[in-house]
Design an enzyme around this catalytic site. Sequence first.
Site, mmCIF file in Angstrom:
data_model
loop_
_atom_site.group_PDB
_atom_site.id
_atom_site.type_symbol
_atom_site.label_atom_id
_atom_site.label_comp_id
_atom_site.label_asym_id
_atom_site.label_seq_id
_atom_site.Cartn_x
_atom_site.Cartn_y
_atom_site.Cartn_z
ATOM 1 N N TRP A 1 5.809 -1.844 -12.824
ATOM 2 C CA TRP A 1 6.627 -0.669 -13.117
ATOM 3 C C TRP A 1 6.553 -0.318 -14.602
ATOM 4 C CZ3 TRP A 1 12.702 -0.811 -12.700
ATOM 5 C CH2 TRP A 1 13.204 0.494 -12.756
ATOM 6 N N THR B 1 1.348 -10.091 -20.223
ATOM 7 C CA THR B 1 1.424 -11.551 -20.142
ATOM 8 C C THR B 1 2.699 -11.982 -19.435
ATOM 9 O OG1 THR B 1 1.395 -13.622 -21.408
ATOM 10 C CG2 THR B 1 2.582 -11.792 -22.396
ATOM 11 N N HIS B 2 2.594 -13.123 -18.734
ATOM 12 C CA HIS B 2 3.775 -13.778 -18.157
ATOM 13 C C HIS B 2 4.132 -15.037 -18.942
ATOM 14 C CE1 HIS B 2 4.179 -11.098 -14.859
ATOM 15 N NE2 HIS B 2 3.175 -11.536 -14.145
ATOM 16 N N TYR C 1 15.633 -4.713 -16.190
ATOM 17 C CA TYR C 1 15.195 -4.041 -14.966
ATOM 18 C C TYR C 1 16.306 -3.156 -14.407
ATOM 19 C CZ TYR C 1 13.175 -3.838 -10.187
ATOM 20 O OH TYR C 1 12.665 -3.431 -8.976
#
Length: 304
Positions: A61, A116-117, A202
């Site tokens: 998103w 990146t995570h 979020y």
Amino acid sequence: MAKIEKNAPTMEKKPELFNIMEVDGVPTLILSKEWWEKVCNFQAKPDDLILATYPKSGTTWMHEILDMILNDGDVEKCKRAQTLDRHAFLELKFPHKEKPDLEFVLEMSSPQLIKTHLPSHLIPPSIWKENCKIVYVARNPKDCLVSYYHFHRMASFMPDPQNLEEFYEKFMSGKVVGGSWFDHVKGWWAAKDMHRILYLFYEDIKKDPKREIEKILKFLEKDISEEILNKIIYHTSFDVMKQNPMTNYTTLPTSIMDHSISPFMRKGMPGDWKNYFTVAQNEEFDKDYQKKMAGSTLTFRTEI
């Protein structure tokens, strides 16, 4: 150098497409020790833009929002390729690609949008040194857990989650790819006080996308018209992205993501966890949350 343990015992595995490797105790999808060294030695440029998230926290998103901003709301430019092929993940290699994403990063000219995570303490030092702008998105842990569970079910390159009860326990103990959600969100929250980080939620983006996108525009020092802003809001809405093959991952082979098991874009609405958590699980989760988040100024909404 970070301590690395390959194939750490996190979960049962399906036919293997990714290796699970622990880096400083964090389960990751790093290819090898040698590849991790390349990630650590990545040389960022000052105008690189980093998108950092814990898995299933709105990465796709926010990627679409940022891509549309960088392309001045040009919808066709943002349909030039599906999400995974438009901008690279710093640390990953996807099954449908011939080489790791980092190699694509090294071949492309700046400025770049890089995803990146990784938790903040594993980020390549050059990103901090070059003072890159970073957009971080955090999602409430209950919805994150449920979404991550369904992703494990449909993505062949992820470990088999078995069932929700078992996945719940592993998520709570940080034995999933990405490590502890608690450590991840707190680490980046602390990092924002020392670096150029826009920390977003979020649930806030879902509730008021215009306000949150305006924050991003200010952070990126980007001016766009009201018309383009409204276009970005529309084309990055859940319903539109769910129907867009360039964002919903339906162009990938079913051997990689099987949407008949669970669509990549399921609901996107905060509060879905209530359809999955038992009363006992919710009480246990809340108790553990209070313990692990004690002393933090971070707050999350589990519904809007």
